[in-house]
Design a protein around this motif. Sequence first.
Motif, PDB file in Angstrom:
ATOM      1  N   SER B 144       0.808  -1.223   0.000  1.00 50.97           N
ATOM      2  CA  SER B 144       0.000   0.000   0.000  1.00 50.97           C
ATOM      3  C   SER B 144       0.841   1.272   0.000  1.00 50.97           C
ATOM      4  CB  SER B 144      -0.947  -0.011   1.199  1.00 50.97           C
ATOM      5  OG  SER B 144      -0.183  -0.041   2.390  1.00 50.97           O
ATOM      6  N   GLU B 145       2.152   1.144   0.163  1.00 50.55           N
ATOM      7  CA  GLU B 145       2.981   2.356   0.087  1.00 50.55           C
ATOM      8  C   GLU B 145       3.513   2.602  -1.320  1.00 50.55           C
ATOM      9  OE1 GLU B 145       5.853   2.216   3.260  1.00 50.55           O
ATOM     10  OE2 GLU B 145       4.226   2.101   4.720  1.00 50.55           O
ATOM     11  N   THR B 146       3.134   1.730  -2.253  1.00 51.79           N
ATOM     12  CA  THR B 146       3.582   1.926  -3.636  1.00 51.79           C
ATOM     13  C   THR B 146       2.388   2.235  -4.527  1.00 51.79           C
ATOM     14  OG1 THR B 146       3.374  -0.396  -4.287  1.00 51.79           O
ATOM     15  CG2 THR B 146       5.475   0.265  -3.307  1.00 51.79           C
ATOM     16  N   VAL B 147       2.697   2.754  -5.722  1.00 54.51           N
ATOM     17  CA  VAL B 147       1.656   3.141  -6.680  1.00 54.51           C
ATOM     18  C   VAL B 147       1.246   1.912  -7.510  1.00 54.51           C
ATOM     19  CG1 VAL B 147       2.585   5.485  -6.805  1.00 54.51           C
ATOM     20  CG2 VAL B 147       3.274   3.783  -8.528  1.00 54.51           C
ATOM     21  N   PRO B 148       0.025   1.955  -8.080  1.00 55.61           N
ATOM     22  CA  PRO B 148      -0.415   0.841  -8.931  1.00 55.61           C
ATOM     23  C   PRO B 148       0.001   1.040 -10.388  1.00 55.61           C
ATOM     24  CG  PRO B 148      -2.203   2.391  -8.661  1.00 55.61           C
ATOM     25  CD  PRO B 148      -1.044   2.955  -7.883  1.00 55.61           C
ATOM     26  N   GLY B 149       0.652   2.183 -10.682  1.00 55.67           N
ATOM     27  CA  GLY B 149       0.888   2.547 -12.082  1.00 55.67           C
ATOM     28  C   GLY B 149      -0.286   3.351 -12.593  1.00 55.67           C
ATOM     29  N   GLY B 150      -0.151   3.844 -13.812  1.00 52.37           N
ATOM     30  CA  GLY B 150      -1.236   4.642 -14.364  1.00 52.37           C
ATOM     31  C   GLY B 150      -1.097   4.747 -15.870  1.00 52.37           C
ATOM     32  N   SER B 151      -2.070   5.295 -16.507  1.00 48.23           N
ATOM     33  CA  SER B 151      -3.165   6.001 -15.880  1.00 48.23           C
ATOM     34  C   SER B 151      -4.313   5.099 -15.415  1.00 48.23           C
ATOM     35  CB  SER B 151      -3.731   7.044 -16.842  1.00 48.23           C
ATOM     36  OG  SER B 151      -4.318   6.421 -17.970  1.00 48.23           O
ATOM     37  N   SER B 152      -4.418   3.860 -15.947  1.00 51.05           N
ATOM     38  CA  SER B 152      -5.570   3.022 -15.585  1.00 51.05           C
ATOM     39  C   SER B 152      -5.311   2.293 -14.265  1.00 51.05           C
ATOM     40  CB  SER B 152      -5.858   2.003 -16.693  1.00 51.05           C
ATOM     41  OG  SER B 152      -5.796   2.583 -17.969  1.00 51.05           O
ATOM     42  N   PRO B 165     -13.283  -9.780 -11.898  1.00 49.41           N
ATOM     43  CA  PRO B 165     -12.425 -10.644 -12.719  1.00 49.41           C
ATOM     44  C   PRO B 165     -11.768  -9.893 -13.882  1.00 49.41           C
ATOM     45  CG  PRO B 165     -14.754 -11.125 -13.132  1.00 49.41           C
ATOM     46  CD  PRO B 165     -14.712 -10.138 -12.004  1.00 49.41           C
ATOM     47  N   VAL B 166     -12.451  -8.873 -14.398  1.00 49.75           N
ATOM     48  CA  VAL B 166     -11.953  -8.144 -15.575  1.00 49.75           C
ATOM     49  C   VAL B 166     -12.301  -6.666 -15.469  1.00 49.75           C
ATOM     50  CG1 VAL B 166     -12.030 -10.085 -17.219  1.00 49.75           C
ATOM     51  CG2 VAL B 166     -14.089  -8.720 -16.834  1.00 49.75           C
ATOM     52  N   SER B 167     -11.563  -5.849 -16.237  1.00 46.95           N
ATOM     53  CA  SER B 167     -11.859  -4.412 -16.264  1.00 46.95           C
ATOM     54  C   SER B 167     -11.386  -3.833 -17.578  1.00 46.95           C
ATOM     55  CB  SER B 167     -11.181  -3.710 -15.075  1.00 46.95           C
ATOM     56  OG  SER B 167      -9.773  -3.837 -15.166  1.00 46.95           O
ATOM     57  N   THR B 168     -11.716  -2.545 -17.775  1.00 51.25           N
ATOM     58  CA  THR B 168     -11.299  -1.871 -19.008  1.00 51.25           C
ATOM     59  C   THR B 168     -10.246  -0.808 -18.684  1.00 51.25           C
ATOM     60  OG1 THR B 168     -12.978  -0.164 -18.767  1.00 51.25           O
ATOM     61  CG2 THR B 168     -13.591  -2.118 -20.051  1.00 51.25           C
ATOM     62  N   GLY B 169      -9.449  -0.482 -19.690  1.00 49.36           N
ATOM     63  CA  GLY B 169      -8.482   0.600 -19.544  1.00 49.36           C
ATOM     64  C   GLY B 169      -8.286   1.292 -20.873  1.00 49.36           C
ATOM     65  N   THR B 170      -7.464   2.342 -20.842  1.00 50.35           N
ATOM     66  CA  THR B 170      -7.043   2.965 -22.092  1.00 50.35           C
ATOM     67  C   THR B 170      -5.540   3.169 -21.999  1.00 50.35           C
ATOM     68  OG1 THR B 170      -7.415   5.212 -21.250  1.00 50.35           O
ATOM     69  CG2 THR B 170      -9.232   4.170 -22.453  1.00 50.35           C
ATOM     70  N   ASP B 171      -4.896   3.215 -23.159  1.00 50.65           N
ATOM     71  CA  ASP B 171      -3.441   3.223 -23.218  1.00 50.65           C
ATOM     72  C   ASP B 171      -3.009   4.215 -24.290  1.00 50.65           C
ATOM     73  OD1 ASP B 171      -0.713   2.464 -23.867  1.00 50.65           O
ATOM     74  OD2 ASP B 171      -1.058   0.525 -22.890  1.00 50.65           O
ATOM     75  N   THR B 172      -2.426   5.346 -23.841  1.00 53.25           N
ATOM     76  CA  THR B 172      -1.958   6.382 -24.755  1.00 53.25           C
ATOM     77  C   THR B 172      -0.432   6.337 -24.862  1.00 53.25           C
ATOM     78  OG1 THR B 172      -3.869   7.720 -24.159  1.00 53.25           O
ATOM     79  CG2 THR B 172      -2.055   8.881 -25.212  1.00 53.25           C
ATOM     80  N   GLY B 173       0.215   5.928 -23.738  1.00 54.45           N
ATOM     81  CA  GLY B 173       1.681   5.805 -23.747  1.00 54.45           C
ATOM     82  C   GLY B 173       2.144   4.641 -22.880  1.00 54.45           C
ATOM     83  N   SER B 175      -0.606   3.228 -20.524  1.00 59.62           N
ATOM     84  CA  SER B 175      -1.575   3.291 -19.425  1.00 59.62           C
ATOM     85  C   SER B 175      -2.373   2.016 -19.175  1.00 59.62           C
ATOM     86  CB  SER B 175      -2.550   4.453 -19.643  1.00 59.62           C
ATOM     87  OG  SER B 175      -1.913   5.673 -19.369  1.00 59.62           O
ATOM     88  N   ILE B 176      -2.253   1.003 -20.038  1.00 56.32           N
ATOM     89  CA  ILE B 176      -2.778  -0.331 -19.708  1.00 56.32           C
ATOM     90  C   ILE B 176      -1.608  -1.220 -19.288  1.00 56.32           C
ATOM     91  CG2 ILE B 176      -3.801  -2.468 -20.618  1.00 56.32           C
ATOM     92  CD1 ILE B 176      -5.596  -0.691 -22.395  1.00 56.32           C
ATOM     93  N   ARG B 177      -0.541  -1.230 -20.105  1.00 57.43           N
ATOM     94  CA  ARG B 177       0.541  -2.193 -19.896  1.00 57.43           C
ATOM     95  C   ARG B 177       1.324  -1.926 -18.609  1.00 57.43           C
ATOM     96  NH1 ARG B 177       3.097  -0.568 -25.143  1.00 57.43           N
ATOM     97  NH2 ARG B 177       1.658   1.153 -24.778  1.00 57.43           N
ATOM     98  N   GLN B 178       1.620  -0.644 -18.325  1.00 59.93           N
ATOM     99  CA  GLN B 178       2.430  -0.344 -17.140  1.00 59.93           C
ATOM    100  C   GLN B 178       1.693  -0.668 -15.841  1.00 59.93           C
ATOM    101  OE1 GLN B 178       2.011   2.541 -15.102  1.00 59.93           O
ATOM    102  NE2 GLN B 178       4.017   3.140 -14.318  1.00 59.93           N
ATOM    103  N   PRO B 179       0.419  -0.261 -15.651  1.00 57.62           N
ATOM    104  CA  PRO B 179      -0.274  -0.689 -14.426  1.00 57.62           C
ATOM    105  C   PRO B 179      -0.490  -2.200 -14.364  1.00 57.62           C
ATOM    106  CG  PRO B 179      -1.707   0.701 -15.789  1.00 57.62           C
ATOM    107  CD  PRO B 179      -0.349   0.766 -16.383  1.00 57.62           C
ATOM    108  N   ALA B 180      -0.688  -2.853 -15.504  1.00 56.95           N
ATOM    109  CA  ALA B 180      -0.810  -4.322 -15.498  1.00 56.95           C
ATOM    110  C   ALA B 180       0.480  -4.919 -14.936  1.00 56.95           C
ATOM    111  CB  ALA B 180      -1.082  -4.852 -16.905  1.00 56.95           C
TER     112      ALA B 180
END
Lengths: 95, 484
Positions: B144-152, B165-173, B175-180
């Motif tokens: 909990s002291e670290t970030v989840p990544g972003g933007s999603s 089980p699933v969710s949606t995201g968007t990725d401009t640079g 924003s899906i892959r880095q938080p995943a």
Amino acid sequence: MALEAQEVERIAHLARLGIDPDDIPDYARNLSDILAFVELLNSVDTCGVEPLAHPLEAVQRLRPDVVTEADERENFQSNAPLTEAGLYLVPKVIE
Amino acid sequence: MHHKTLVELSAGLRQGEYSSEELTRTCLDRVALLDKQLNSFITVTEELALQAAREADARIRSGEAGPLTGIPYAHKDIFCTRGVKTSCGSRMLDNFIAPYDATVTQRLNDAGAVMIGKTNMDEFAMGSSNETSFYGLVTNPWDSETVPGGSSGGSAAAVAARLVPVSTGTDTGGSIRQPAALCGITGLKPTYGRVSRYGMIAFASSLDQAGPFARTAEDVALMLGAMAGFDPRDSTSVERPPDDYTGGLNKSIKGLKIGLPEQYFGEGLDSGVTAAVEAALDEYRKLGAVITEISLPNSQLAVPAYYVVAPAECSSNLSRFDGVRFGYRAEVPADLEDLYKRSRGEGFGAEVKRRIMIGTYALSAGYYDAYYLKAQQVRRLIREDFMRAFEQVDVIMGPTSPSAAFRVGEKSDDPVTMYLSDIYTIAVNLAGLPGMSIPAGFTADMPVGLQLIGNYFEEAHLLNAAHRYQQVTDWHNRVPQGYE
């Protein structure tokens, strides 16, 4: 390239962004850092390279000029801060 | 129930082991119990969700169910949802009730998926840590002291914590892959134009693309199948039907040619991430893949090019937020200019303002050629690097992010350092290619993501390679402590 406070104010005005005068030094520093960072682009010669506007080189798709959407003015205006008789209201612009 | 995948839940629903209403309640209960800590949701739509679940149950009983029917999901708060607040993580849209559905929303609704709420995100999707949200930061379920990544960040944290089980995201640079990667789940950014952008609040229109999060590649494939497809309402939507994303998941990957860009393994890459990625590549060797080194010589120009193109497009897109037609309006404006300036000044946060100003500067008279045109030229060089690489290899692999999740506040004072956390993901958006991140081990107890990059429209190949890896590893099944 370092931005002066005056330049930050000019950019904020162009973007119609109100910024707190106390924040200007921070913006000047951050924006200068970002612009210095993107200077790296000048390390490569792009003479004669066609700019890439679309990754798949797609062109604008056209459609027949016919009405396809229903009139939903009331629905859309329900989000407006201030309307009257179907019009959006803003402060007086003409004396 | 919350440990099951979409595929398992879908089978359970059809076999009548539980109803969608029960499943939806389970998810809502977990959100109520656990989300105070995570802050992954901005809005929970309990009533709408239970109603949609009951409709899904009727559909399942009548034998008209698809694989997503009755499956609860969390929806990034960037997608318009008719009648439901759509904030984009911004004070500017804190009072905005979307008057229509995004195409992605509509397609998931049509498939019978059950939205349980809207997830937290960096303001207007501008950030790599979820710290720029007006609604406060999201914490990483692994620490909990670290970030989840972003933007999603909210969508990734919600799946990692087994809230949905699933969710949606968007990725401009990234924003899906880095938080995943930072949350230890699977995420996919499709080819530019594969998923409709209609009703998805625009940040940088030539880069934005929507995609799914799940724990497994198989679940991601099912979500993508529902989300993808031509949409006449998005002028950049590609006129070609979606592929079959699930049919080829089990194909052998013997002989698959994997390219490792030398530039993705250099200075700045954390040694724990390197070790995890190398171990993952060993698994691929055992699966019969052939690994070769490749070069993407213009890689170091991707982040600088992005920070011209994305702010330029953002400054144009965000000019619509003027305090007149919708969104935040400042109190008692003196005149129209004061209305614009104060509404925007008070409605946007600092990072959004920085990007609008960078974009405005780059597009202003006398600077256009030096910045925007130059960046678009470099963008072509970056694309050509990838095209040359795909003449030699089928898939490109490497780390998704240079480090595991960083600490809250660690990078938030220095925009350029924050921007460099997307150093391996941004080039993919500039070129418009599909990319994935899959869980590939841990470093110091925090998840590491492996990035897979494919040629245009080769999402099915990426999913096949990801699925085969997930058949021989169990990183994607690891559960963060406290969320068992």
